[in-house]
Design an enzyme around this catalytic site. Sequence first.
Site, PDB file in Angstrom:
ATOM      1  N   ASP A 164       0.810  -1.220   0.000  1.00 53.16           N
ATOM      2  CA  ASP A 164       0.000   0.000   0.000  1.00 53.16           C
ATOM      3  C   ASP A 164       0.844   1.271   0.000  1.00 53.16           C
ATOM      4  O   ASP A 164       2.060   1.220   0.178  1.00 53.16           O
ATOM      5  CB  ASP A 164      -0.961  -0.003   1.202  1.00 53.16           C
ATOM      6  CG  ASP A 164      -0.292  -0.406   2.512  1.00 53.16           C
ATOM      7  OD1 ASP A 164       0.945  -0.377   2.583  1.00 53.16           O
ATOM      8  OD2 ASP A 164      -1.014  -0.768   3.455  1.00 53.16           O
ATOM      9  N   ASN A 215      -7.496  -2.625  14.384  1.00 52.27           N
ATOM     10  CA  ASN A 215      -8.889  -2.950  14.044  1.00 52.27           C
ATOM     11  C   ASN A 215      -8.973  -4.187  13.140  1.00 52.27           C
ATOM     12  O   ASN A 215     -10.028  -4.484  12.591  1.00 52.27           O
ATOM     13  CB  ASN A 215      -9.580  -1.756  13.373  1.00 52.27           C
ATOM     14  CG  ASN A 215      -8.931  -1.370  12.051  1.00 52.27           C
ATOM     15  OD1 ASN A 215      -8.011  -2.030  11.590  1.00 52.27           O
ATOM     16  ND2 ASN A 215      -9.405  -0.296  11.440  1.00 52.27           N
ATOM     17  N   HIS A 251      -7.197  -4.695  10.322  1.00 53.53           N
ATOM     18  CA  HIS A 251      -6.955  -4.504   8.887  1.00 53.53           C
ATOM     19  C   HIS A 251      -5.646  -5.154   8.446  1.00 53.53           C
ATOM     20  O   HIS A 251      -4.718  -5.314   9.240  1.00 53.53           O
ATOM     21  CB  HIS A 251      -7.043  -3.030   8.467  1.00 53.53           C
ATOM     22  CG  HIS A 251      -5.914  -2.136   8.858  1.00 53.53           C
ATOM     23  ND1 HIS A 251      -6.108  -0.929   9.489  1.00 53.53           N
ATOM     24  CD2 HIS A 251      -4.571  -2.228   8.666  1.00 53.53           C
ATOM     25  CE1 HIS A 251      -4.947  -0.323   9.661  1.00 53.53           C
ATOM     26  NE2 HIS A 251      -3.998  -1.092   9.183  1.00 53.53           N
ATOM     27  N   GLU A 267      -9.728  -2.037   5.322  1.00 51.63           N
ATOM     28  CA  GLU A 267     -10.387  -1.721   6.585  1.00 51.63           C
ATOM     29  C   GLU A 267     -11.574  -2.656   6.833  1.00 51.63           C
ATOM     30  O   GLU A 267     -12.087  -3.296   5.899  1.00 51.63           O
ATOM     31  CB  GLU A 267     -10.878  -0.263   6.535  1.00 51.63           C
ATOM     32  CG  GLU A 267      -9.760   0.770   6.404  1.00 51.63           C
ATOM     33  CD  GLU A 267      -8.978   1.010   7.695  1.00 51.63           C
ATOM     34  OE1 GLU A 267      -8.931   0.117   8.564  1.00 51.63           O
ATOM     35  OE2 GLU A 267      -8.412   2.109   7.835  1.00 51.63           O
TER      36      GLU A 267
END
Length: 234
Positions: A62, A128, A130, A135
């Site tokens: 990314d 979280n 990811h 996400e």
Amino acid sequence: MKLIRVENPAEGGKIAFTLLKEQMKAGAKTLGLATGSTPETFYQEIVKSSLDLSDMTSINLDEYVGLAASNQQSYHYFMHKHLFDAKPFKENFLPNGLAKDLAAEVKAYDQLIAKHPIDFQILGIGRNGHIGFNEPGTSFEVTTHVVDLEPDTIEANSRFFASKDEVPKQAISMGIASIMQSKMIVLLAFGKEKAEAVKAMVEGPVTQDLPASILQKHPNVVVIVDQAAAELLD
Ligand code: GLP
């Protein structure tokens, strides 16, 4: 999913490095690489070794939208600083965060991954759950895409920026479907703020609400956790 418990990030980096060497001996040519603080010990092991990567290709997960490669918070900059400057590859690819046409950029990145199937993918995990910048709620079917970052991710990553306002609101991320195509995946998780995500990834249901849970369905995943990240596991 194979789980390896380690004392600390330094030991985790060493084990990941051993796995990489085994895969390269077995013919691995393309590495999928990750950023964040988690893979740093892994990159340190590579840098201090005599491992030759000059015949290897890397494809990163990314990049932030809007950051130039020269920006110190960009993932281009991170990768050069922690690995590429010390260990030249044949070629290194990251998404172009400055691409004028983001739709064309994500398409080109998918074509690139198709041309260079990933043999060994290194992953961290967001608190979280990811992976990459996929996400919670992201479809498991998605390939490279532009992501609106969650407030929790902006908050977590703001430690690298002068203020929260400077954290980009979007990123280009390899998708979950692309990550799942990798022949082998090694996920590292260190520290107690990853403990809940690790528990849900390993012991919870496979759900898009916790993107990393999809790894339960991959045939060749090694999860390396330190004691703090493993503390909620049964
Ligand atoms: C970042 C990256 C992920 C990384 C995760 C955890 O947002 N996009 O690839 O795994 O968040 O980062 P860290 O290792 O710094 O905890």
